[in-house]
Design a protein around this motif. Sequence first.
Motif, mmCIF file in Angstrom:
data_model
loop_
_atom_site.group_PDB
_atom_site.id
_atom_site.type_symbol
_atom_site.label_atom_id
_atom_site.label_comp_id
_atom_site.label_asym_id
_atom_site.label_seq_id
_atom_site.Cartn_x
_atom_site.Cartn_y
_atom_site.Cartn_z
ATOM 1 N N PRO A 136 0.816 -1.232 0.000
ATOM 2 C CA PRO A 136 0.000 0.000 0.000
ATOM 3 C C PRO A 136 0.842 1.271 0.000
ATOM 4 O O PRO A 136 0.565 2.204 -0.767
ATOM 5 C CB PRO A 136 -0.831 -0.122 1.281
ATOM 6 N N ALA A 137 1.870 1.319 0.812
ATOM 7 C CA ALA A 137 2.729 2.508 0.844
ATOM 8 C C ALA A 137 3.427 2.713 -0.499
ATOM 9 O O ALA A 137 3.549 3.845 -0.970
ATOM 10 C CB ALA A 137 3.752 2.383 1.967
ATOM 11 N N VAL A 138 3.856 1.634 -1.117
ATOM 12 C CA VAL A 138 4.532 1.726 -2.413
ATOM 13 C C VAL A 138 3.560 2.200 -3.490
ATOM 14 O O VAL A 138 3.886 3.079 -4.292
ATOM 15 C CB VAL A 138 5.162 0.368 -2.792
ATOM 16 N N VAL A 139 2.364 1.632 -3.503
ATOM 17 C CA VAL A 139 1.373 1.999 -4.524
ATOM 18 C C VAL A 139 1.016 3.476 -4.415
ATOM 19 O O VAL A 139 1.055 4.217 -5.409
ATOM 20 C CB VAL A 139 0.107 1.121 -4.407
ATOM 21 N N TYR A 140 0.659 3.928 -3.210
ATOM 22 C CA TYR A 140 0.259 5.326 -3.046
ATOM 23 C C TYR A 140 1.447 6.277 -3.224
ATOM 24 O O TYR A 140 1.306 7.349 -3.803
ATOM 25 C CB TYR A 140 -0.432 5.545 -1.703
ATOM 26 N N GLY A 141 2.622 5.890 -2.759
ATOM 27 C CA GLY A 141 3.808 6.722 -2.952
ATOM 28 C C GLY A 141 4.172 6.852 -4.421
ATOM 29 O O GLY A 141 4.469 7.950 -4.910
ATOM 30 N N ALA A 142 4.147 5.729 -5.144
ATOM 31 C CA ALA A 142 4.454 5.762 -6.582
ATOM 32 C C ALA A 142 3.403 6.565 -7.348
ATOM 33 O O ALA A 142 3.744 7.310 -8.277
ATOM 34 C CB ALA A 142 4.539 4.340 -7.132
ATOM 35 N N ALA A 163 -11.288 25.756 -3.187
ATOM 36 C CA ALA A 163 -10.525 24.529 -3.440
ATOM 37 C C ALA A 163 -9.503 24.301 -2.334
ATOM 38 O O ALA A 163 -9.331 23.177 -1.861
ATOM 39 C CB ALA A 163 -9.834 24.613 -4.798
ATOM 40 N N TRP A 164 -8.846 25.376 -1.907
ATOM 41 C CA TRP A 164 -7.846 25.256 -0.849
ATOM 42 C C TRP A 164 -8.491 24.818 0.464
ATOM 43 O O TRP A 164 -7.985 23.930 1.149
ATOM 44 C CB TRP A 164 -7.107 26.592 -0.678
ATOM 45 N N LEU A 165 -9.616 25.412 0.816
ATOM 46 C CA LEU A 165 -10.311 25.044 2.053
ATOM 47 C C LEU A 165 -10.837 23.610 1.995
ATOM 48 O O LEU A 165 -10.739 22.861 2.982
ATOM 49 C CB LEU A 165 -11.456 26.018 2.337
ATOM 50 N N THR A 166 -11.371 23.216 0.848
ATOM 51 C CA THR A 166 -11.845 21.844 0.683
ATOM 52 C C THR A 166 -10.679 20.863 0.781
ATOM 53 O O THR A 166 -10.794 19.805 1.422
ATOM 54 C CB THR A 166 -12.566 21.678 -0.666
ATOM 55 N N GLY A 167 -9.556 21.208 0.171
ATOM 56 C CA GLY A 167 -8.359 20.373 0.259
ATOM 57 C C GLY A 167 -7.883 20.218 1.692
ATOM 58 O O GLY A 167 -7.548 19.112 2.135
ATOM 59 N N LEU A 198 -6.226 11.928 1.259
ATOM 60 C CA LEU A 198 -5.028 12.771 1.386
ATOM 61 C C LEU A 198 -4.524 13.199 0.008
ATOM 62 O O LEU A 198 -4.221 14.377 -0.214
ATOM 63 C CB LEU A 198 -3.941 12.013 2.146
ATOM 64 N N MET A 199 -4.466 12.256 -0.925
ATOM 65 C CA MET A 199 -4.005 12.607 -2.280
ATOM 66 C C MET A 199 -4.944 13.601 -2.942
ATOM 67 O O MET A 199 -4.495 14.549 -3.594
ATOM 68 C CB MET A 199 -3.886 11.353 -3.146
ATOM 69 N N ILE A 200 -6.249 13.403 -2.784
ATOM 70 C CA ILE A 200 -7.211 14.324 -3.387
ATOM 71 C C ILE A 200 -7.105 15.699 -2.745
ATOM 72 O O ILE A 200 -7.136 16.726 -3.442
ATOM 73 C CB ILE A 200 -8.641 13.761 -3.277
ATOM 74 N N ILE A 235 -6.198 11.745 -10.766
ATOM 75 C CA ILE A 235 -6.045 10.570 -11.629
ATOM 76 C C ILE A 235 -5.222 9.509 -10.909
ATOM 77 O O ILE A 235 -5.556 8.318 -10.929
ATOM 78 C CB ILE A 235 -5.401 10.982 -12.979
ATOM 79 N N ALA A 236 -4.145 9.947 -10.263
ATOM 80 C CA ALA A 236 -3.286 9.009 -9.533
ATOM 81 C C ALA A 236 -4.035 8.366 -8.366
ATOM 82 O O ALA A 236 -3.831 7.182 -8.071
ATOM 83 C CB ALA A 236 -2.037 9.729 -9.038
ATOM 84 N N ALA A 237 -4.891 9.120 -7.707
ATOM 85 C CA ALA A 237 -5.670 8.570 -6.591
ATOM 86 C C ALA A 237 -6.606 7.469 -7.090
ATOM 87 O O ALA A 237 -6.733 6.414 -6.454
ATOM 88 C CB ALA A 237 -6.457 9.678 -5.896
ATOM 89 N N ILE A 238 -7.239 7.694 -8.228
ATOM 90 C CA ILE A 238 -8.130 6.677 -8.808
ATOM 91 C C ILE A 238 -7.334 5.435 -9.193
ATOM 92 O O ILE A 238 -7.752 4.302 -8.923
ATOM 93 C CB ILE A 238 -8.888 7.259 -10.020
ATOM 94 N N ALA A 239 -6.163 5.644 -9.793
ATOM 95 C CA ALA A 239 -5.311 4.513 -10.164
ATOM 96 C C ALA A 239 -4.839 3.764 -8.917
ATOM 97 O O ALA A 239 -4.819 2.523 -8.904
ATOM 98 C CB ALA A 239 -4.111 5.008 -10.975
#
Length: 157
Positions: A14-20, A44-48, A102-104, A117-121
């Motif tokens: 999991p750490a490798v997948v999300y980090g990559a 967007a900043w507040l939502t993030g 976190l990624m989003i 896109i990376a979060a979905i992948a």
Amino acid sequence: MNAYRAKPLNFPWPAVVYGAAALTALIFNRFFPLAVANGNGLLAWLTGCALIFAAISIDLWAVKTLLDRHTAILPTRCATCLVTCGPFRFTRNPIYLGYTLLMIGIGLITANPWLFIAAIAAVGLTTVFVVRNEERHLLSRFGFEFERYCRRTARWI
């Protein structure tokens, strides 16, 4: 070694997948930037920030729940009990859900659409290569009790 004693994973994927995925998104944003409408930059900043806070809160809550039940936190360790309380009442994978949020959230703050896109992948890869192995492990350890838990609790949300 029988299925009861088998570990769900031999490597902390999991750490490798999300980090990559995050690193790939940063590289793609550097060399192939996507145009982003920045009409509501503050929103967007507040939502993030809210998503990042939620992600960290969910992860900490999940880790505390696992520690309280004296079971494995790392995906390379055998589970000693089936945890169905805390954030595990709402999702079977709260820690991975936290990584995704976190990624989003970071994607919203930095206006980097590649992170979405990376979060979905990462969700797809984690489901195929990590979650299914963990579920096989839990099924072999807890049988019908795990099946009943799966029927009433969503894999992600």
